[in-house]
Design an enzyme around this catalytic site. Structure first.
Site, PDB file in Angstrom:
ATOM      1  N   SER B 210       0.745  -1.270   0.171  1.00  0.00           N
ATOM      2  CA  SER B 210       0.022  -0.060   0.027  1.00  0.00           C
ATOM      3  C   SER B 210       0.798   1.243   0.019  1.00  0.00           C
ATOM      4  O   SER B 210       2.005   1.239   0.224  1.00  0.00           O
ATOM      5  CB  SER B 210      -0.945  -0.100   1.234  1.00  0.00           C
ATOM      6  OG  SER B 210      -0.205   0.145   2.387  1.00  0.00           O
ATOM      7  N   ASP B 267      -3.531 -13.989  -2.220  1.00  0.00           N
ATOM      8  CA  ASP B 267      -4.092 -14.068  -1.244  1.00  0.00           C
ATOM      9  C   ASP B 267      -4.456 -15.242  -0.536  1.00  0.00           C
ATOM     10  O   ASP B 267      -4.333 -16.315  -1.281  1.00  0.00           O
ATOM     11  CB  ASP B 267      -5.569 -13.257  -1.249  1.00  0.00           C
ATOM     12  CG  ASP B 267      -5.519 -11.987  -1.611  1.00  0.00           C
ATOM     13  OD1 ASP B 267      -4.794 -11.263  -1.061  1.00  0.00           O
ATOM     14  OD2 ASP B 267      -6.065 -11.571  -2.782  1.00  0.00           O
TER      15      ASP B 267
END
Lengths: 502, 502
Positions: B210, B267
């Site tokens: 991020s 993920d």
């Protein structure tokens, strides 16, 4: 696209990172700073109309790299081929298309032809990191490729490289699904089949995890690193060759995948089939015999596994237009006496020369495979005993020597200077030999990098041995490697199971 | 074990390979030759009573490395800590025990506690290659860890590092399952909870994928790289802290795995849960609130996925003795106005300072989480409005400033020098904002490495905008990064969906 100068002078780092493009940049370099590149970032480097994606290593200290230059690993340098004083332009790469395909496979999606093509294209262009490739190999391991996917992978691997064209001539080929030390039938089979008048342009690999590949063994006797024109000349003149496939760009992605598969050592039936058949198809083969040795310490451990592998090989071969014949063979112990390039070459030569000491098992296996290939080759000359006649008459030996000469000249294999026997700890009968540990001993002794290193077997399964009699000899080129291998052998006495007579 | 000398002088290469131990050896070095080491081989290096397994890069050209020396990457050097003139002894490593465990997982076996412990031990000791780690991450991706395995992994990760002990005091903590730009509630929640008299020793991470992690944002306002004694002093004095967890060796294998997970970007619910809960347990937390934002471009994309994640979090928390409360929240758009360390810090300060321009969404989210934590904290003082009272009265602000001072001193965040608006291409209503593309724009602008870089939002979902009005501003510290981000924004106009009023 940007207002700043993102170029740097390119230098050769002189660091071999084994096919992995790496770029070394100084931590104070303006491109590193303005791009926010951190160590291990993937960096795109453009130079002229070539480009590559490399992993960044940041030089934090050291006078060898100027701040205004970037140094390239051998692979990155070869991919960009920068001229004298050339500059590279550095940028953030777009994620390669293959990354999302690999991700889909990890998530359990079935992949189609176009997706495999994408992976092969990006892999060949050095756009995938080792982590990406490891994820792909892992996602395909343990039967996670179905038959259709295996066909897709095979076609994609073949399509990513060259394909040899032999016109409408019938091209024969053979392959053995490894794992059996000393099983060096190829030079004998090629010699017989070529002597029979067939075409058998054999490309072989170097050892991946074994103490010797066929290319390593053949290289003891003759040059194997031929290019395609040289290989063609040999085959046109002699009907056959035994050359190293790695330099020919036949299914070249296979070599990239093997670099990752080797250290991970996962078996994947799908990847194995794609690897074998893509290379055969790329070499222009039409009819192929495949030997699958089965044994508790061979690569294929059970008849059930051999049957599953055969079914997949046959399905893929049919899809890509190869005639296939599969031989399931005994893989319960090493073949011949020698394990390691030179020692295996000696076994091969003994068989070809009809030496009374020639290992019977190696001779029988080679004859079986040659017989199947001659049958597949057809023609009026196909007789049941033709293979043996060609071997026993010396025609196969003469053809082998002619092939060696055509490849650059024959050399006689030599023994290593340092040798040490490993002896039986008790009286009894040899009831099992552990292929994997024998192979490991030979590798610790230096094989295949040291061609004369390896193991020379002195006993077979079923032999009765006396305490103190030699089970095998370790051969090494340096005392250090001899000590390594000896140490391993001493700590694994179960390599030979010796049971007392009951 | 061997009769040859396998030692070399050790030098610092001054190359940052990002936590990957690498050793550089000259191709003519006697150890390379006698051991048959090839590029990328795994090499064991012993020095005194420390040892490490490093990947070999072979120096093929270059005067910087003498033939009788080996150079170590920063990580390998730190692991061995060789003294002046120290020599390393080189050998072939035994395959680490974890390699066969990873292999078992790849083949579909369920792993038990002892097996996860083995992987964590070898990972922490730098005995696993990046390929091994990539295979492990891939084998656990996409729900291939079941609940029991997730518990095993969580315990193993916690057990591989330090655990903070706060005696029998009740320790609260919070976590947010990322993916929502600007969602920087932590400093506000910690300030409120500490002001209420509870203990909340918060460790946070830096950005992984991020534009800012909580540690990055907090670092704009105060030092965060505290060691455990310094962190304890802050918490004992102020009841809370917001420090960077990476330096504390709390679940340190998490950082090793993240280095591999980040570029692969798979993920894995199991790995996510183990990562989060092992850190909470290691920090000594007893009661934890977890915020799961759900939205089409958030990390968790559906209510069903949030429910599955919650179930796994709850099962693992119960098994390891954590009280857990889960908040599912709206993840359909970024939170606050700023995205990037300094811009997010400004939003946090506006909320704490009761600025009339403070983003209401950030304030509401922080109050919600603080309220849940105060309820979990219990005690007679628990009243429904307590969290808001502490914020509105300025007590939370004062506590936050005291925490900053205790951590080393407060600094006011500053704007970046280069700014550029991105405007609405037409009149209409903003109906969707793509979190991932907004985050990517902020990262291209330089966040988080450049703390003042990022994106400042000027419109929210539901706002009516006119053609030419600013949707957001790009902030950058260099013109080059501004151009990069602007270029990306221009080529992705769908980042804001603007629909004409019907």
């Amino acid at each position: 696209m940007t207002v700043e100068d993102h170029s740097l002078r390119l230098l050769l780092a002189g660091i071999d990172t084994y096919s992995q493009p790496v770029v070394y940049m100084h931590e104070d370099c303006h491109v590193c700073r303005s791009e926010g590149f951190r160590a291990l970032a993937r960096v795109r480097i453009d130079c002229g109309d070539r480009w590559v994606i490399a992993s960044l290593n940041v030089v934090t200290d050291g006078d060898w790299l100027p701040v205004d230059a970037a140094a390239l690993s051998d692979t990155a340098w070869a991919a960009l081929q920068p001229g004298d004083g050339a500059r590279g332009v550095f940028s953030h790469p777009e994620p390669p298309a293959a990354a999302s395909v690999i991700r889909a496979k990890v998530y359990g999606e079935r992949l189609g032809q176009a997706q495999f093509d994408t992976i092969m294209r990006d892999a060949l262009a050095q756009r995938l990191s080792d982590l990406d490739l490891a994820a792909f190999v892992t996602a395909c391991a343990a039967d996670r490729l179905d038959f259709d996917e295996t066909i897709g992978l095979t076609r994609a691997m073949q399509g990513a490289g060259e394909t040899l064209d032999w016109g409408d001539r019938l091209v024969l080929d053979k392959h053995c699904v490894g794992g059996l030390p000393g099983n060096r039938t190829t030079p004998i089979v090629v010699a017989i089949v070529a002597a029979a008048g067939h075409l058998i342009p054999k490309t072989s690999s170097r050892a991946i995890t074994s103490p010797a590949g066929t290319a390593d063994t053949m290289e003891v006797m003759a040059p194997v690193a031929l290019d395609i024109p040289a290989m063609r000349r040999v085959v046109e003149a002699q009907g056959g060759c035994i050359v190293w496939g790695g330099g020919l760009r036949l299914s070249p992605v296979d070599d990239i995948l093997i670099r990752i598969e080797r250290p991970l050592d996962f078996d994947s039936e799908g990847q194995l089939v794609a690897s074998v058949l893509s290379k055969k198809a790329a070499a222009g083969a039409k009819r192929v015999v495949i030997d699958i040795p089965v044994g508790p310490t061979a690569k294929v451990r059970s008849q059930a596994a051999a049957a599953a592998l055969s079914a997949r090989l046959e399905a893929v071969a049919e899809a890509i237009g190869l005639d296939l014949m599969i031989q399931i063979s005994d893989g319960s112990q090493p073949v011949g006496q020698g394990i390691g390039p030179a020692l295996e070459a000696m076994d091969v030569l003994k068989v070809l020369r009809r030496d009374p000491d020639a290992p019977a098992d190696l001779r029988d296996r080679a004859l079986n495979l040659a017989r199947v290939l001659l049958d597949m080759g057809g023609g009026t000359a196909a007789r049941h005993n033709r293979a043996r006649e060609l071997l026993d008459s010396g025609e196969a030996e003469r053809r082998f020597m002619a092939i060696c000469e055509a490849q650059g000249g024959f050399a006689e294999p030599q023994f290593a200077p340092h040798r040490m026997p490993v002896v039986a700890p008790r009286d009894g009968m040899v009831t099992a030999i552990d292929n994997r540990r024998i192979a490991r001993t030979a590798k610790l002794a230096g094989a295949p990098q040291r061609p004369r290193a390896g193991v020379l077997l002195r006993a077979q399964r079923g032999d009765t041995v006396h305490r103190g009699a030699p089970l095998f000899e370790i051969h090494a080129e340096t005392p250090g490697e001899l000590a390594y291998a000896q140490d391993y052998a001493a700590s694994h006495p179960a390599m030979f199971r010796i049971e007392e007579p009951s």
